[in-house]
Write a protein that holds these residues in place. Sequence first.
Motif, PDB file in Angstrom:
ATOM      1  N   THR A  92       7.759  26.239 -14.184  1.00 47.57           N
ATOM      2  CA  THR A  92       8.711  25.128 -14.157  1.00 47.57           C
ATOM      3  C   THR A  92       8.670  24.255 -15.406  1.00 47.57           C
ATOM      4  N   ASP A  93       7.639  24.403 -16.251  1.00 49.88           N
ATOM      5  CA  ASP A  93       7.577  23.577 -17.444  1.00 49.88           C
ATOM      6  C   ASP A  93       6.597  24.211 -18.425  1.00 49.88           C
ATOM      7  N   THR A  94       6.687  23.783 -19.663  1.00 49.60           N
ATOM      8  CA  THR A  94       5.792  24.279 -20.701  1.00 49.60           C
ATOM      9  C   THR A  94       5.497  23.168 -21.682  1.00 49.60           C
ATOM     10  N   THR A  95       4.288  23.224 -22.246  1.00 49.65           N
ATOM     11  CA  THR A  95       3.856  22.298 -23.279  1.00 49.65           C
ATOM     12  C   THR A  95       3.293  23.129 -24.431  1.00 49.65           C
ATOM     13  N   PRO A  96       2.983  22.521 -25.568  1.00 50.18           N
ATOM     14  CA  PRO A  96       2.416  23.305 -26.669  1.00 50.18           C
ATOM     15  C   PRO A  96       1.123  24.028 -26.318  1.00 50.18           C
ATOM     16  N   SER A  97       0.389  23.564 -25.297  1.00 51.21           N
ATOM     17  CA  SER A  97      -0.903  24.178 -24.981  1.00 51.21           C
ATOM     18  C   SER A  97      -0.952  24.842 -23.612  1.00 51.21           C
ATOM     19  N   THR A  98      -0.062  24.489 -22.669  1.00 47.71           N
ATOM     20  CA  THR A  98      -0.122  25.035 -21.313  1.00 47.71           C
ATOM     21  C   THR A  98       1.279  25.290 -20.780  1.00 47.71           C
ATOM     22  N   ILE A  99       1.321  25.986 -19.645  1.00 45.62           N
ATOM     23  CA  ILE A  99       2.543  26.123 -18.859  1.00 45.62           C
ATOM     24  C   ILE A  99       2.281  25.561 -17.472  1.00 45.62           C
ATOM     25  N   LEU A 114       0.021  24.190 -10.952  1.00 50.20           N
ATOM     26  CA  LEU A 114      -1.124  24.655 -11.723  1.00 50.20           C
ATOM     27  C   LEU A 114      -0.794  24.581 -13.208  1.00 50.20           C
ATOM     28  N   GLN A 115      -1.714  24.049 -13.985  1.00 44.36           N
ATOM     29  CA  GLN A 115      -1.584  24.015 -15.439  1.00 44.36           C
ATOM     30  C   GLN A 115      -2.396  25.180 -16.007  1.00 44.36           C
ATOM     31  N   LEU A 116      -1.714  26.161 -16.638  1.00 45.10           N
ATOM     32  CA  LEU A 116      -2.360  27.387 -17.090  1.00 45.10           C
ATOM     33  C   LEU A 116      -2.030  27.664 -18.550  1.00 45.10           C
TER      34      LEU A 116
END
Length: 381
Positions: free
Chosen positions: A291-298, A256-258
């Motif tokens: 498990t991962d993160t980006t500037p806008s989502t986790i 899931l991208q949250l």
Amino acid sequence: MENVLRPLTVLGGAVVLTLLLGWAVDLMLRRADARHAETPLWGLLRRCRLPLQVVVLTVLLFATYGETRWAAVENHETGVGRVLTLVLIGAGAWLVVRIVSAVVESTYARYATSARDLAKVRRVRTQVTLIMRIVTAVVVVVAVAAILLTFPSMRTIGTSMLASAGIIGIVAGVAAQSTLGNLFAGFQIAFGDMVRLGDTVVVDGEWGVVEEVTLTFLAVRTWDERRITMPVSYFTSKPFENWSRGGVQMTGTVFLQLDHSAPVKLMREKLHEILQDCAAWDGRDWSLAVTDTTPSTIEVRAVVTAKDADDIWTARCTVREQLIAWLAAEHPYALPRIATARAAVLPAPGRNGAAGDAGPHHEPDPALTENADGDPRAGRG
């Protein structure tokens, strides 16, 4: 009168003896099946009654057709004998195939009822199926060869062909290279335990279940009821996924991208609650982690387990659907969104053209500006 009664006696006697023998054999098999209910062999052997009667009738006619004293039979004695020989060969091959089929099926049925390992049962089933196809092919080839050898002209042709057997063998080997490759690949699949009937496989990106295995091709039934047919050599020359090898239990993931504000701890508790009511979950394991993160989502990964490929698909869909619905209803802020903000105001340029933050900030000189009406505040001097 004798010319009528003698043929009727010979033919009628052969038919009556054949029917009586078939009835007696069937009666014995029924009684044996009733006494030995633990094995289906005797019941399966009852399917051999018809080919057995054909063989017995042909043998009786072959032995007694000369006693009919019919002129038509005496004038074509060689032809009648050859026809009976051909029927006997065909019926004998039919009977052999039926007997072997009954024995093999009985052995597999007894093994399947006593074995507890489903993977081994599927392996034996695959081997039994291929063995039956091999036996049938061999019997048919031998029967056809025996039929051809009954014709004198075919013997002459066969003798002349043997003289050039080396050249014919080379040409046939080159021409049938692909077929022979598939044939040997079929043996390798049957006895190498690479793939079995009922295995869940992924080939060329398609997910499906092995539905049929022959000596030359293999059929896979996909989830949407399509059939993919491919040569068995594919499974011996290219990599493929076999989800059933080593056990049918599986572990699945849901990503899931949250938003960064997603309540991970509450999601973990909700996941456990969802799995408690999910019949497809086998209860072995579960987890939820970022498990991962980006500037806008986790990226949040949920892990679930199930007893086979069908249940793992159901469990993954259930978790994905209910988690998203719960987030939308209870924590809508956790769903991914596009963050927007006011643009930063750049400072006024300095005297040297650089940005105002390069030096001390000065208020603009009123004498150098114009009012709203466009009148100058200061003269040129």
